[in-house]
Design a protein around this motif. Structure first.
Motif: not given
Length: 942
Positions: A559-581
């Motif tokens: 989703x992070x990839x999708x959003x940044x391809x769709x729009x420019x100059x986004x500010x994103x915080x992406x959370x993931x507690x699973x170390x592998x992911x």
């Protein structure tokens, strides 16, 4: 080194050289094949030579392909009818007609029919990429191609007449009166070889060249009527011509071996034994690959083995002689420009050792001459190295439409009494041996022989530089074990930072974008949800330039990839507690995002630590409330919802699907940190959130409870994936209390489960919730993929679209700059050695889970010399190539007792993918009668 013909201009000098070179004894520096007395057969064209044999043995068997057979009479009759048709289409001397066919009887009929029509044939390999096919057809000015119905649609050139021989009317009249007058100097075929300038070049072979060769090898190898020949090589190289034409010109029976047999040791051995194959021409590495399985002697011919296309080592030949003592073994050498082969060496037990440890190239065939010359065109002393030049009747006309290159490579022969004679400069270094044989000593340029194919490294480099993300490239082919070579590409990228290049597991999304990931099937599922269905943009949800987005439960970050391809100059915080992911998320965010901050913890109602259950095979189901039995039923329901609504099948398949899911649901516990969203907003200075996307596996209510009352008005939109029914009502109540319009929706494939989406928008000037919309009315077009993001997989995909499979490097190395010598030129000897395996060991391979995966990994590890093979490792990324693939498939077939094919490995090259195919074949073997179910088995997205 540039040569000028003027250095051979002196008549006196030429006469003295002739006397020197034709003298007998140990000081001879010019090696010449015997020149027979005048032979009327040498004045014939190739098809006439075959027709004469047909008149002598009309009822003898000429061709065999599986269960199909043709006598000499039938072969010539068919070829005559085809020739008559082709002449009606404009065929004639020096016209070129393409042959674009799979292995079959019609393939040989096509070649003979074209020759009888007066035209020349152009062999085209159907496996070539479209770009190469198009260039060859255009360059040779081909207007008509003989093909098969299954291949006609693959032809890339418009306005090209395609004649499908599998539906050709063989009752077409054969008019002898319309036969054209032909001469031995007419063109017989054009065959394309690799070109150092980036484009392949066509070699023009005349009838006199190939007839001279056929008669020469028939004499040298003592070919007699009734022998059974096997052709296993592609027609797009001239390797197979060693058996195809000599067989038909001497009354032999030519067996065209089906491609699946060529790649399968057991099937080929069975065929050789049943059909009593006497003669085989094959590339040494191909034969070695076929001898990987049981009873290697069964893929040897009974009487004559001809090795060519690359060097053979003496030690290996000793083993071959032990396998089949009664079989004569000959080494055969010759560039395409000198017509198939020009030197042969009988590999007898008394053969002398060489400095290189390889079998000598041999001595010239009749009417051929070999010269070993220094840089001034003078013969070197016996035993000294020089460049090998070939003269005689086998020297080709030249290169098609390449006069400058023809003039550079085809020189006037100053050592021949014929003032019009020419010689070909091979670029090979060689030296003469005391017994008169010639030894190969290397190359003077960057051309190599790889598994029987000629490869110009310059052509690979040109193709690499055409990649939009590559600034410069160098291709090398270092020798590895047993004298074999591995193609390695060194590249300098245009974009300096390449976070995905060294990541352990990279997957190309269907639109070509590379992403770090954990599981192909899982990644494909997420891609469909986010990129195709665009589930997070439904019902008025929007992403605009400059938005602030919080992605809670990012998993690998699609989703992070999708959003940044769709729009420019986004500010994103992406959370993931699973170390592998999280490792995948971080790499993807760095590659595709501009201002993404990845945080290795989860969101909840309070700041604390908690235990997270991580399912290694199904990371999407990992979470703080994960339960294997519950997840098992959800996945099984999802999978069964994709199947046919057949109650009997669903009942039978449920148990098998359950067993497969259990393999994926092996878990481990990791301790993770949790934070409230409001506390993070304070720390990161977030004033507003345009979109809060939540997908946290049963923790969605916890995330919402971590939002302070004064922060709710600062959140404009939410999309929440709800995983259990008990949370849905509290979530919708909370959203309603906070002033949001909301809508609950469930994917049809999730029926009979608790999973659903909740869409919520705070009404404002920026928009409101849309309750009614068309199926794809919300879908937005994405910009083109950023081609400057490089991975070995993207580079390999780029090359596969331009080069044949054998020219695609098996390894890629990223560099900041290339080593230079004192003159400022690239120093090819100073490049770092490639040790095999991945380009980086920075990422631990995903652990193997099933017994199939573990056993398959052991086979790969032994063949490739790579340890710690992971679930998503690609056979070809690890250094595999087509011949190693043949070995791997043979070993795998024996181990699992399944009918695995080479195509299976090419289609599913990762360990996980091939293991899934093996499991599917095993299930099919156990479940005869469940044809439909078995077919769906390999498609299950787990």
């Amino acid at each position: 080194m540039k040569w000028k013909n003027t250095q051979f201009g002196s008549t006196t000098k030429r006469g003295s050289l002739l006397r020197l070179f034709t003298s007998a004894g140990p000081e001879t520096r010019h090696i010449e094949g015997g020149v027979p007395a005048h032979d009327p057969a040498r004045q014939l064209c190739l098809h006439q030579l075959i027709e004469q044999q047909a008149s002598r043995t009309p009822d003898a068997m000429a061709l065999v392909f599986e269960q199909q057979r043709l006598t000499y009479h039938d072969l010539v009759n068919r070829a005559s009818r085809l020739a008559h048709y082709l002449r009606g289409q404009g065929a004639g001397p020096d016209k070129v007609i393409g042959v674009f066919m799979e292995r079959s009887l019609d393939l040989v009929v096509a070649i003979l029919g074209i020759l009888k029509s007066g035209a020349a044939y152009l062999p085209i390999d159907p496996s070539f990429p479209q770009e190469r096919l198009g260039f060859i057809i255009d360059d040779a000015n081909v207007a008509l191609v003989l093909t098969q119905a299954s291949l006609a649609s693959v032809l890339p050139v418009k306005n090209l007449q395609a004649v499908c021989l599998d539906s050709f009317d063989w009752t077409t009249p054969d008019s002898r009166a319309d036969q054209v007058q032909m001469h031995p100097d007419n063109l017989a075929y054009v065959i394309y070889t690799s070109g150092s300038t980036g484009l392949p070049k066509g070699v023009c072979i005349e009838h006199r060249n190939i007839v001279n060769y056929v008669l020469g090898v028939a004499e040298r190898f003592n070919l007699v009527p009734g022998m059974n020949y096997a052709t296993v090589s592609t027609i797009a190289a001239d390797l197979g011509n060693t058996v195809i034409f000599p067989s038909l010109a001497t009354g032999g029976c030519l067996h065209v071996i089906a491609q699946e047999r060529v790649e399968n040791q057991a099937m080929l051995a069975d065929y050789f034994s049943r059909e009593n194959i006497d003669v085989l021409k094959i590339v040494p590495s191909h034969l070695a690959a076929l001898q990987t399985g049981k009873n290697p002697e069964l893929v040897m011919p009974r009487r004559l083995l001809i090795l060519g296309g690359e060097a053979s080592r003496l030690a290996w030949l000793e083993k071959l002689r032990e396998l089949m003592p009664e079989c004569q073994i000959h080494n055969h050498y010759g560039p395409t420009e000198t017509t198939v082969g020009v030197l042969t060496c009988h590999a007898e037990s008394k053969i002398a050792a060489t400095q290189s440890g390889t079998v000598p190239l041999g001595k010239p065939l009749p009417n051929s001459r070999a010269y070993i010359l220094d840089g001034n065109g003078q013969p070197v002393s016996p035993g000294n190295r020089g460049e090998l030049f070939i003269g005689g009747n086998g020297v080709a006309r030249g290169y098609l439409k390449r006069p400058e290159l023809t003039a550079e490579k085809f020189l006037r022969d100053p050592f021949s009494a014929d003032p019009g004679a020419r010689m070909y400069r091979t670029g090979d270094l060689a030296r003469s041996l005391p017994d008169g044989n010639i030894e190969f000593c290397g190359r003077m340029d960057d051309q190599i022989k790889l598994r029987g194919y000629r490869v110009e490294l310059g052509e690979i480099e040109c193709a690499l530089r055409e990649d939009a993300g590559i600034k410069d490239a160098v291709a090398l082919a270092p020798e590895i074990e047993s004298g074999t070579r591995q193609l390695v590409a060194y590249v300098i990228p245009k974009r300096t930072d390449q976070p995905l290049w060294s990541f352990g597991q990279v997957h190309l999304l269907p639109d070509g974008a590379p992403v770090a990931h954990l599981n192909k099937s899982e990644t494909d599922y997420i891609y469909n949800e986010i990129f195709v269905l665009q589930a997070y943009l439904r019902h008025g949800i929007s992403i605009r330039d400059g938005d602030c987005i919080v992605d809670a439960g990012s998993n690998i970050g699609l989703f992070t990839v999708f959003a940044n391809r769709l729009a420019r100059n986004l500010r994103m915080l992406s959370f993931e507690p699973n170390p592998a992911a999280y490792a995948c998320l971080k790499a993807n965010a760095e590659a595709w995002g501009s201002a993404v901050k990845c945080l290795p913890f989860g969101l909840s109602r309070e700041n604390k630590s908690a235990e997270l259950t991580f399912f290694q095979g199904l990371s999407l189901l990992s979470g703080f409330y994960a339960d294997a039995q519950t997840e098992r039923e959800v996945v099984k329901t999802y999978v069964l919802n994709q199947q046919e609504p057949d109650a009997n099948y669903r009942e039978t398949a449920a148990a098998d699907i359950g067993a497969l899911i259990d393999e994926r649901l092996q878990s481990r516990i990791v301790t993770a940190q949790l934070r409230t969203l409001s506390s993070v907003m304070v720390e990161e200075g977030i004033e507003h959130i345009d979109l809060l996307k939540i997908n946290v596996e049963k923790s969605e209510l916890d995330v919402l409870m971590g939002i302070a009352p004064n922060d709710w008005p600062r959140i404009r939109q939410l999309v929440i994936e709800v995983d259990q029914q008990g949370s849905l009502s509290p979530i919708t109540t909370l959203l309603e209390q906070q002033g949001y319009e909301y809508l609950v929706e469930q994917d049809p494939l999730l029926r009979n489960t608790d999973l659903c989406y909740v869409y919520a928008i705070r009404p404002s000037q920026y928009g409101r919730l849309s309750r009614q919309e068309s199926v794809d009315g919300h879908v937005r077009a994405l910009p083109a993929v950023d081609e400057e993001i490089l991975t070995p997989a993207t580079v390999r995909k780029h090359l596969k679209a331009r080069l044949p499979q054998y020219m695609v490097p098996s390894a890629f190395v990223l560099m900041d700059k290339f080593p230079l010598n004192a003159n400022g030129k690239i120093d090819r000897k100073a490049f770092p050695a490639f040790s095999g395996g991945k380009t980086s060991a920075a990422n631990m391979p995903v652990a193997l889970q099933t017994e199939t995966e573990k056993a398959l990994a052991a086979i790969w590890s032994e063949l490739l010399g790579v340890e710690n093979i992971g679930l998503h490792d690609d056979f070809f990324d690890l250094g595999g190539h087509s011949l190693l693939a043949i070995r791997a498939v043979a070993r795998t077939r024996d181990k699992f007792e399944v009918n695995l094919s080479l195509r299976n490995l090419f289609d599913a090259p990762t360990l996980e993918g091939l293991a899934r195919v093996i499991d599917g074949l095993s299930w099919l073997k156990r479940s005869e009668g469940l044809g439909t179910g078995a077919g769906n088995r390999e498609e299950i997205a787990l």
